[in-house]
Design an enzyme around this catalytic site. Structure first.
Site, PDB file in Angstrom:
ATOM      1  N   TYR A  84       0.845  -1.200   0.000  1.00 50.66           N
ATOM      2  CA  TYR A  84       0.000   0.000   0.000  1.00 50.66           C
ATOM      3  C   TYR A  84       0.879   1.249   0.000  1.00 50.66           C
ATOM      4  CZ  TYR A  84      -3.543   3.449   0.997  1.00 50.66           C
ATOM      5  OH  TYR A  84      -4.353   4.550   0.906  1.00 50.66           O
ATOM      6  N   ASP A  85       1.899   1.225   0.856  1.00 47.87           N
ATOM      7  CA  ASP A  85       2.830   2.358   0.957  1.00 47.87           C
ATOM      8  C   ASP A  85       3.477   2.660  -0.387  1.00 47.87           C
ATOM      9  OD1 ASP A  85       2.755   3.291   3.487  1.00 47.87           O
ATOM     10  OD2 ASP A  85       4.867   2.849   3.929  1.00 47.87           O
ATOM     11  N   LYS A 120       5.423   3.742  17.816  1.00 46.99           N
ATOM     12  CA  LYS A 120       4.235   3.928  16.983  1.00 46.99           C
ATOM     13  C   LYS A 120       3.461   2.621  17.051  1.00 46.99           C
ATOM     14  CE  LYS A 120       2.696   5.555  12.473  1.00 46.99           C
ATOM     15  NZ  LYS A 120       1.663   4.555  12.264  1.00 46.99           N
ATOM     16  N   ARG A 139     -11.109   7.319  14.368  1.00 45.87           N
ATOM     17  CA  ARG A 139     -10.575   8.507  13.724  1.00 45.87           C
ATOM     18  C   ARG A 139     -11.428   8.931  12.537  1.00 45.87           C
ATOM     19  NH1 ARG A 139      -4.573   8.622  11.341  1.00 45.87           N
ATOM     20  NH2 ARG A 139      -5.472   7.229   9.805  1.00 45.87           N
ATOM     21  N   LYS A 189       8.099  13.537  18.467  1.00 44.71           N
ATOM     22  CA  LYS A 189       7.235  14.716  18.585  1.00 44.71           C
ATOM     23  C   LYS A 189       7.966  15.845  19.301  1.00 44.71           C
ATOM     24  CE  LYS A 189       3.217  11.818  19.519  1.00 44.71           C
ATOM     25  NZ  LYS A 189       2.314  11.281  20.530  1.00 44.71           N
ATOM     26  N   LYS A 225       9.270   5.106  10.152  1.00 46.81           N
ATOM     27  CA  LYS A 225       8.687   3.781   9.897  1.00 46.81           C
ATOM     28  C   LYS A 225       9.760   2.693   9.958  1.00 46.81           C
ATOM     29  CE  LYS A 225       4.913   3.103   7.990  1.00 46.81           C
ATOM     30  NZ  LYS A 225       3.513   2.829   8.256  1.00 46.81           N
ATOM     31  N   CYS A 283      10.620 -43.027   9.599  1.00 48.30           N
ATOM     32  CA  CYS A 283      10.864 -44.465   9.702  1.00 48.30           C
ATOM     33  C   CYS A 283       9.603 -45.308   9.506  1.00 48.30           C
ATOM     34  CB  CYS A 283      11.511 -44.781  11.052  1.00 48.30           C
ATOM     35  SG  CYS A 283      10.367 -44.600  12.429  1.00 48.30           S
TER      36      CYS A 283
HETATM   37  S1  IVH Z   1       0.418  11.021  17.616  1.00 52.45           S
HETATM   38  C1  IVH Z   1      -1.368  14.537  15.836  1.00 52.45           C
HETATM   39  N1  IVH Z   1       1.607   9.012  18.755  1.00 52.45           N
HETATM   40  O1  IVH Z   1      -0.254   6.506  14.015  1.00 52.45           O
HETATM   41  C2  IVH Z   1      -0.484  13.408  16.105  1.00 52.45           C
HETATM   42  N2  IVH Z   1       0.176   8.582  16.925  1.00 52.45           N
HETATM   43  O2  IVH Z   1       0.101   7.032  11.155  1.00 52.45           O
HETATM   44  C3  IVH Z   1      -0.999  12.115  15.610  1.00 52.45           C
HETATM   45  N3  IVH Z   1      -0.028   6.209  16.358  1.00 52.45           N
HETATM   46  O3  IVH Z   1      -3.132   8.428  13.573  1.00 52.45           O
HETATM   47  C4  IVH Z   1      -0.982  11.057  16.575  1.00 52.45           C
HETATM   48  N4  IVH Z   1       1.300   5.452  17.927  1.00 52.45           N
HETATM   49  O4  IVH Z   1      -3.254   6.330  15.106  1.00 52.45           O
HETATM   50  C5  IVH Z   1       0.768   9.406  17.789  1.00 52.45           C
HETATM   51  N5  IVH Z   1       2.741   7.328  19.863  1.00 52.45           N
HETATM   52  C6  IVH Z   1       1.887   7.715  18.911  1.00 52.45           C
HETATM   53  C7  IVH Z   1       1.269   6.799  18.032  1.00 52.45           C
HETATM   54  C8  IVH Z   1       0.415   7.270  17.043  1.00 52.45           C
HETATM   55  C9  IVH Z   1       0.505   5.112  16.923  1.00 52.45           C
HETATM   56  C10 IVH Z   1      -0.940   6.171  15.196  1.00 52.45           C
HETATM   57  C11 IVH Z   1      -2.120   7.105  15.288  1.00 52.45           C
HETATM   58  C12 IVH Z   1      -1.937   8.009  14.104  1.00 52.45           C
HETATM   59  C13 IVH Z   1      -1.180   7.137  13.155  1.00 52.45           C
HETATM   60  C14 IVH Z   1      -0.491   7.896  12.072  1.00 52.45           C
END
Ligand code: IVH
Length: 715
Positions: free
Chosen positions: A52-53, A129, A150, A310, A334, A431
């Site tokens: 998909y990516d 993640k 979401r 972040k 990723k 065997c």
């Molecule tokens: S932060 C506004 N923190 O990854 C910031 N997301 O591919 C967005 N996800 O929609 C979310 N672990 O469902 C954040 N430690 C984490 C996360 C995380 C998984 C998911 C989340 C997000 C998606 C994006």
């Protein structure tokens, strides 16, 4: 074996799909939107993440080159590929994340954030993640009132029916406050196994992987059964009814402080796991933590598909701002996909050294995590039946780091009807004897006797008794001549018997007898390892030998006593006890033949102090008095590269033995627990990692000097 993944980290992202013309672009948009819609509706997709990516990146590249041709149906720039629906508005958009795939891309991204805000970012939060689904959990006056997916980012679907089935999202918080907690819902490996067991019991098809399990379960409203999921919070925000004070706190606090607060309210977060969030400031620290998380991934009881970085402070976040799809203050690094969909071509049945008949899946070759996977383990016939596997099935295959690839489950909705049932063997494929099917793992009724050549060759191998000149061909000759039925027979071989064999002259005979005689004095750890007890290998055999000191004590140990050895749990303890009972005759004959049955340097527990004690107390006392403190006492040591000087001739196994004799613990991967890395010539990624972590590094010569008193016994 190594579980660190610098190699995996360095693996470039799979190339984007190349779209040659408008027709290819239109077809790609159609495939991607269909896959996203399917995934959203059922939690299962015809494309795996990587595919998909690749497609999405190909579409984005084409659109950049042909901005006039962008299709309104394109998934580019849309949360969840534009597939999601829902009617509960989000108070603040639930965004997605942009991706990077390498340290260089991450450095470029952090630099771009700092350029945008015109200063250095105060601190970065580095967190896992989690590989599940985003959920907004609304609490009013401390009570959980609503769960929303979401959706398309602006509005999601109400899935409040799942309340009560999500571990980590308490019905009541520790404070009577109103707020929204956002995070990921997923199935841990255990929950996934359980969900598939319950689901197949109810006649349903198993979920292909834990994420699909969570997606399907979260959205299923009416099911005759419930299965558990787990929540990991990663953010919180004020709701209109939160009150000014809480809103100000949540708005002003750094992200790390908000998450601490969320944890204090009783909500589950990644804190306390091996991949707990860290607040870091330097690029080196961030990269080291990314590598730690990547290395921990195969051992985690839940899935992660990357690392999120972040900006921690609210001021930095506000200055960076957000786009329509993703914030500019956070990024997903990723990790390579560890799961792919491929076809199950067949099943092979192999009989192991101990007579266990193990099924192995033959797959259409597929590239996962940097290597081509052609085979995967299948546990046992009962498990295969439970998973309802069929030849020709599309299956999801999981492989991470060095772990053996395994089949998660068939992708049931991709069945064509041409799949064929798997045929189980009716007699031992080795065997032809009957099969003992009383245990989950099937076994030839002849047990070890079914594979005499394999078990004797294993016992004679370099890391066990190390009998020079006794290769497989020689063992076959001895077995065929009726001279050897098990490896204890080696010790009673007579010169004239050997001289009668083909290609056995006087010199080879004398050399072989001398080598067998030398093997009589191998340490207990190697003799025990030579037995080939199921569930134990070289390092476990060393631990058992050091713990119990003598074979007599090992054989006297009950399951409780065995569990005191690190790494032995209830199941393994039971297997070892059963195996030792089966091997009792062989052990007696080895003892009678004068084979050493004690571990050098480990004092035998005193008969007077052990008499009348439970076997576990005797064992513990053997362990506690286990020699004087060595120079490596309490240290975890990793060896990499080629050994030179006094260590030149030592195999990795012998190096590990040496480390353990000197009081240390040997390990194959560098982590923050590593106290010392012995780095020889050609050391690569492990050395880099040790340098990053500030781990002490020794050359082979320096290490030889440290353990000089223990070198003789290692040889
Ligand atoms: S932060 C506004 N923190 O990854 C910031 N997301 O591919 C967005 N996800 O929609 C979310 N672990 O469902 C954040 N430690 C984490 C996360 C995380 C998984 C998911 C989340 C997000 C998606 C994006």
């Amino acid at each position: 074996m190594t579980t660190t993944s610098p190699a995996a980290l360095a693996a470039p992202a799979a190339p984007a799909a190349t779209l040659a013309d408008a027709a290819a672009y239109a077809a790609a948009v159609k495939t991607a939107t269909r896959a996203a819609a399917e995934y959203y509706a059922t939690g299962e997709s015809t494309l795996d993440d990587d595919a998909y990516d690749r497609l999405a990146r190909g579409i984005a590249a084409y659109e950049q080159e042909h901005p006039d041709e962008v299709s309104p149906a394109s998934p580019t720039g849309k949360v969840a590929g534009g597939a999601a629906v829902g009617d509960v508005p989000h108070t603040r958009p639930m965004l997605s994340l942009d991706n990077v795939f390498s340290a260089e891309q991450l450095a470029a991204w952090t630099a771009s954030v700092e350029r945008r805000i015109g200063r250095t970012v105060e601190a970065w939060s580095v967190e896992p993640k989690l590989d599940g689904l985003a959920i907004a959990a609304r609490y009013e006056g401390g009570h959980l009132t609503r769960l929303v997916t979401r959706g398309d980012g602006t509005a999601g679907e109400d899935v409040s029916h799942a309340m009560g089935t999500v571990v980590g999202l308490p019905q009541r918080l520790s404070e009577d406050i109103t707020l929204e907690i956002r995070g990921e819902v997923l199935m841990t490996d255990e929950q996934f196994e359980r969900a598939n067991a319950v689901r197949t019991e109810h006649g349903g098809a198993p979920f292909a992987n834990p994420r699909n399990g969570a997606a399907g379960t979260l959205r299923a409203k009416e099911r005759a059964y419930t299965v558990e999921m787990t929540f990991f919070g990663y953010g919180a925000l004020a709701l209109p009814a939160s009150g000014a004070e809480l809103a100000a706190r949540l708005g002003d606090w750094p992200h790390s402080r908000v998450m601490e607060y969320v944890g204090g309210l009783g909500v589950h977060t990644a804190d306390g796991t091996a991949v707990a969030p860290r607040t870091l400031t330097t690029a080196d620290d961030i990269q080291a933590r990314i590598e730690e998380i990547a290395a921990a991934r195969p051992g985690l009881p839940f899935g992660i598909d990357g690392i999120v970085i972040k900006a921690d402070s609210a001021v930095d976040q506000a200055a960076a701002g957000s786009g329509s799809r993703a914030p500019r203050w956070a990024i997903a690094y990723k990790l390579p996909a560890v799961e792919k969909v491929t076809t199950l071509l067949g099943v092979e049945w192999n009989v192991g050294r101990t007579g266990i008949i193990a099924p192995r899946a033959v797959l259409e070759p597929v590239e996962i995590d940097g290597s081509t996977v052609t085979y995967a383990t299948l546990h046992n016939p009962a498990d295969m039946t439970r998973r309802d596997l069929r030849i020709g099935d599309r299956v999801t295959v999981y492989k991470a780091g060095d772990i053996i690839p395994r089949i998660e489950a068939p992708v049931a909705h991709l069945r064509t009807g041409d799949e064929q049932p798997i045929t189980f063997p009716e007699v031992c494929p080795q065997c032809g004897s009957d099969i003992d099917v009383s245990e989950q793992r099937w076994r030839c009724v002849r047990g070890r006797n079914c594979r005499v050549v394999a078990s004797v060759s294993y016992a004679a191998g370099r890391d066990q008794l190390d009998i020079e000149g006794l290769g497989v061909t020689r063992v076959v000759q001895l077995v065929d001549a009726g001279l050897v039925d098990d490896f204890a027979d080696l010790f009673t071989l007579r010169r004239e018997q050997l001289l009668q064999l083909d290609r056995m002259g006087e010199t080879s005979t004398d050399n072989l007898l001398a080598a067998i005689d030398t093997a009589r004095s191998r340490p207990l750890s190697r003799v025990f390892c030579a037995l080939g007890v199921r569930g134990t290998g070289r390092s476990m055999s060393r631990r058992i030998a050091r713990h119990f000191a003598t074979m007599e004590h090992i054989c006297a140990a009950d399951a409780d006593a065995l569990q005191q050895v690190e790494g032995i749990g209830v199941e393994k303890a039971r297997t070892v006890v059963a195996e030792l009972a089966e091997l009792a005759g062989l052990i007696d004959r080895l003892t009678a033949a004068g084979v050493n049955m004690s571990e050098p340097g480990v004092p035998v527990p005193d008969a007077r102090t052990t008499e009348g004690m439970g076997s576990d107390t005797a064992a513990a006392s053997a362990a506690e008095t286990g020699g004087d403190a060595g120079p490596l006492d309490g240290m975890t040591v990793v060896v990499t590269g080629a050994m030179t000087g006094p260590l030149e001739k030592l195999s990795r196994n012998q190096m590990n033995e040496l480390i353990e004799r000197a009081g240390g613990k040997s390990s194959s991967s560098v982590s923050k627990r590593t106290a010392l890395l012995v780095a020889g010539e050609g050391a690569g990624s492990k050395r880099d990692k040790a340098e990053q972590l500030g781990t002490r590094i020794a050359t082979p010569d320096e290490f030889a000097a440290m353990v000089s008193g223990f070198l003789d016994t290692a040889l």
